[in-house]
Design a protein around this motif. Structure first.
Motif, PDB file in Angstrom:
ATOM      1  N   ALA B 198      -2.248   8.326 -42.112  1.00 60.67           N
ATOM      2  CA  ALA B 198      -1.700   9.209 -43.053  1.00 60.67           C
ATOM      3  C   ALA B 198      -0.643   9.940 -42.204  1.00 60.67           C
ATOM      4  N   ASP B 199      -1.468  10.638 -41.241  1.00 63.81           N
ATOM      5  CA  ASP B 199      -0.402  11.357 -40.447  1.00 63.81           C
ATOM      6  C   ASP B 199       0.627  10.622 -39.687  1.00 63.81           C
ATOM      7  N   LEU B 200       0.446   9.674 -39.040  1.00 58.52           N
ATOM      8  CA  LEU B 200       1.540   8.714 -38.242  1.00 58.52           C
ATOM      9  C   LEU B 200       2.430   8.318 -39.209  1.00 58.52           C
ATOM     10  N   GLN B 201       2.121   7.768 -40.635  1.00 61.66           N
ATOM     11  CA  GLN B 201       3.024   7.478 -41.421  1.00 61.66           C
ATOM     12  C   GLN B 201       3.784   8.552 -41.796  1.00 61.66           C
ATOM     13  N   ASP B 202       3.392   9.822 -41.857  1.00 59.17           N
ATOM     14  CA  ASP B 202       4.255  11.026 -42.378  1.00 59.17           C
ATOM     15  C   ASP B 202       5.563  10.949 -41.078  1.00 59.17           C
ATOM     16  N   GLU B 203       4.746  11.222 -39.743  1.00 57.85           N
ATOM     17  CA  GLU B 203       5.645  11.622 -38.675  1.00 57.85           C
ATOM     18  C   GLU B 203       6.444  10.436 -38.401  1.00 57.85           C
ATOM     19  N   PHE B 204       6.301   9.321 -38.368  1.00 60.16           N
ATOM     20  CA  PHE B 204       7.212   8.363 -37.994  1.00 60.16           C
ATOM     21  C   PHE B 204       7.826   7.666 -39.068  1.00 60.16           C
ATOM     22  N   ASP B 205       7.638   8.000 -40.319  1.00 56.80           N
ATOM     23  CA  ASP B 205       8.124   7.284 -41.512  1.00 56.80           C
ATOM     24  C   ASP B 205       7.870   5.763 -41.230  1.00 56.80           C
ATOM     25  N   LEU B 206       6.521   5.240 -41.063  1.00 59.05           N
ATOM     26  CA  LEU B 206       6.050   3.984 -40.694  1.00 59.05           C
ATOM     27  C   LEU B 206       5.938   3.484 -42.200  1.00 59.05           C
ATOM     28  N   THR B 207       6.317   2.052 -42.178  1.00 64.38           N
ATOM     29  CA  THR B 207       5.762   1.387 -43.172  1.00 64.38           C
ATOM     30  C   THR B 207       4.352   0.393 -43.054  1.00 64.38           C
ATOM     31  N   TYR B 208       3.476   0.424 -43.857  1.00 65.19           N
ATOM     32  CA  TYR B 208       2.170  -0.105 -43.772  1.00 65.19           C
ATOM     33  C   TYR B 208       2.053  -1.440 -44.739  1.00 65.19           C
ATOM     34  N   VAL B 209       1.366  -2.461 -43.905  1.00 66.65           N
ATOM     35  CA  VAL B 209       0.778  -3.780 -44.943  1.00 66.65           C
ATOM     36  C   VAL B 209      -0.646  -3.466 -44.543  1.00 66.65           C
ATOM     37  N   PHE B 210      -1.427  -2.961 -45.776  1.00 70.11           N
ATOM     38  CA  PHE B 210      -2.812  -2.599 -45.334  1.00 70.11           C
ATOM     39  C   PHE B 210      -3.711  -3.647 -46.020  1.00 70.11           C
TER      40      PHE B 210
END
Lengths: 283, 275
Positions: B198-210
């Motif tokens: 969650a932290d990394l998603q916020d920081e790098f604006d990442l898109t996830y397929v989980f």
């Protein structure tokens, strides 16, 4: 008298860096007709303590306890051959990886009948009849045909059913299930848990459910023992454990469940539970 | 509407199996006509049991496998690895984290080299800079500089999964495919890794397929949920919609099978048991 009674169990392994204490003074008991869940993370010694009961630990392990009694018999003073008469018959165990715990070289029927031959001394015909009955009990369709199948021809869920059939073949008084559903899909997990609970109610045997999944605990247990790093942290009946956990480690474990998450981030164990402060048993 | 990073249009993947001397071959439809869209910074969760085609779909999205038919669009550009091949540019955009951190790290490689390798393969970066980047990323995922020259066996499962995530992030991907990233981990470690994601998603604006089979984790992390059953997407919608109003029978079965850990369900079960 309890069905299984363990007092102050200590298991140590000899390692190159000196003795390692995997189980550190655990006491617990199970009664007939009761389901006890032992919960803990990997390395909490939950499997090792039950393997010590079964006598299945390697020779590097040093087991000591103030008492370890099963149905009034002292398990510590038994010789290996006396112990073999009890385990597999009166105490049976189901393991985590169903596909790995069956022997790939023999048919399913042979492996079920083997238990019946060793412990019950049944003749061939009676063994076969009982094996069919057992497969029927654990819900495998077309049991006559399935006796001749090898483990690799069955799915993981069916292999676990066969393992259960082997475990209950001699009507054990105590069934130890070591993470019986960890390797299975949720829908299959539900079927296996339902099967185990129905068998437990039908036969009235005692059951120990080893798991790290709090959901499984909530669905099966009467009473719960929480273990951490080889020590018992808390013991309570299932409702009070989930409603009002006493020990900080249990609180932390429950707070880390994603379905209980309230905020943006999950609370981690270390943010609630401080090992140095809370490390000992609850006051 | 924000920008769409990943889109699948009617993706199909068939596998041909068997077909020896005496038997004719068979076709397995692993993925049947699946469509989806993921916006930047969002998480799509794919749920299903083993054999439902979710990992095949992950292979298509990461461009390891080509779809039999249908279009895969990354950043709006159509990707066809059969015709055009795969360039380092495309490889950079999508990275994957595997389920088992014990199996996905090379036991003979030090962590610094594990993290530097994607840069070595895909860029012409000098060694000193690769090392710096690897060190930065190591700190970013919550490990220390002392871990740089250790081997994978010296780490716990959760730490290894952090390393696998760090390796996937080395090329600054747009999209991260997470194939059951927490199912091999303990509850407490699972919480830490989910927080890190969650932290990394916020920081790098990442898109996830989980990809996951654990509905409680999916409910916590996903924006959109797709439920797969025998290669088909039987349910696809926002998390709120899928969890509050599951429409397909299989989704309902899945919800019913998930163990409940709330006090009410325990009370109900104990009452049933006493009866």
């Amino acid at each position: 008298m309890h069905l299984l009674e363990i007092e102050n169990l200590v298991v140590e392994f000899e390692t190159a860096a000196g003795p390692f204490r995997a189980v550190d003074g655990v006491s617990l008991h199970v009664d007939e007709g009761e389901v006890l869940a032992i919960v803990g993370e990997s390395g909490s010694g939950k499997s090792v303590s039950m393997l010590a009961v079964m006598g299945l630990l390697p020779w590097t392990a040093k087991v000591s306890a103030d008492a370890m009694r099963f149905a009034g018999r002292d398990l510590l003073s038994l010789t290996a051959s006396q112990r073999r008469k009890i385990i597999g018959k009166d105490i049976a165990m189901i393991f985590q990886e169903p596909v790995a715990s069956l022997n790939p070289c023999f048919t399913v029927g042979f492996q079920i009948e083997e238990v019946l031959r060793v412990h019950m001394g049944l003749d061939g015909k009676a063994r076969r009849a009982r094996a069919i009955e057992l497969l029927n009990d654990v819900g495998i369709p077309d049991p006559e045909q399935r006796l001749g199948v090898f483990p690799h021809q069955m799915s993981g869920g069916q292999c676990q059913r066969v393992m259960i059939a082997i475990a209950i073949a001699c009507n054990p008084k105590l069934l130890i299930a070591d993470e019986p559903t960890t390797a299975l899909d949720v829908t299959i997990q539900k079927q296996i848990l339902d099967l185990l609970m129905n068998l437990q109610i039908e036969t009235g045997m005692g059951m120990i459910m080893i798991t790290h999944n709090m959901g499984v605990v909530a669905e099966t247990a009467d009473r719960v023992v929480v273990q951490y790093k080889g020590r018992k942290m808390e013991e309570a009946d299932v409702l009070s454990l989930f409603e009002a956990p006493k020990h900080n480690y249990t609180k932390a474990l429950l707070a880390a469940l994603p379905d209980r998450a309230t905020g943006d981030r999950l609370p981690t164990i270390s943010s609630i539970f401080n090992e140095d402060v809370d490390g000992g048993a609850p006051a | 509407m924000s920008e769409v990073v990943l889109e699948g249009r009617n993706l199909v993947r068939d596998y041909h199996v068997g077909g020896g001397l005496f038997s004719s071959g068979r076709v397995v439809h692993a993925v049947k006509n699946v469509s989806f869209k993921v916006e930047k910074g969002k998480t799509l969760a794919i749920v299903g049991e083993s054999g439902c085609g979710k990992s095949t779909l992950a292979r298509i999205i990461t461009m390891i496998d080509a779809p039999t038919s249908g279009d895969l669009l990354i950043d709006g550009d159509k990707v066809d690895i059969v015709k055009d091949g795969l360039t380092p540019e495309m490889r950079r955009k999508v990275q994957i984290v595997f389920q088992n951190p014990y199996g996905s790290l090379n036991p003979r490689q030090k962590i610094g080299d594990v993290l530097g390798e994607p840069l070595l393969v895909n860029t012409a970066m000098p060694a000193a800079e690769r090392r710096d980047r690897a060190m930065q990323m190591l700190l970013k995922v919550g490990l220390g500089p002392e871990h740089f020259s250790r081997y994978p066996h010296m780490f716990s499962g959760g730490q290894r999964q952090r390393i696998a995530i760090a390796r996937a992030l080395m090329l600054n991907p747009r999209l991260l495919v997470l194939d059951e990233p927490v199912s091999a981990l303990d509850l407490s470690v699972q919480a830490q890794v989910l927080n890190l994601l969650a932290d990394l998603q916020d920081e790098f604006d990442l898109t996830y397929v989980f990809i996951s089979h654990d509905l409680s984790v999916v409910r916590y992390i996903a924006d959109d949920v797709m439920v797969m059953y025998f290669g088909e997407a039987v349910e696809y919608g926002s998390r709120e919609r899928v969890f509050s109003d599951p429409r397909h029978d299989y989704t309902k079965t899945l919800f019913a099978a998930t163990p409940r850990a709330d006090v009410e369900s325990i009370k109900a079960r104990l009452a049933r048991r006493a009866a």
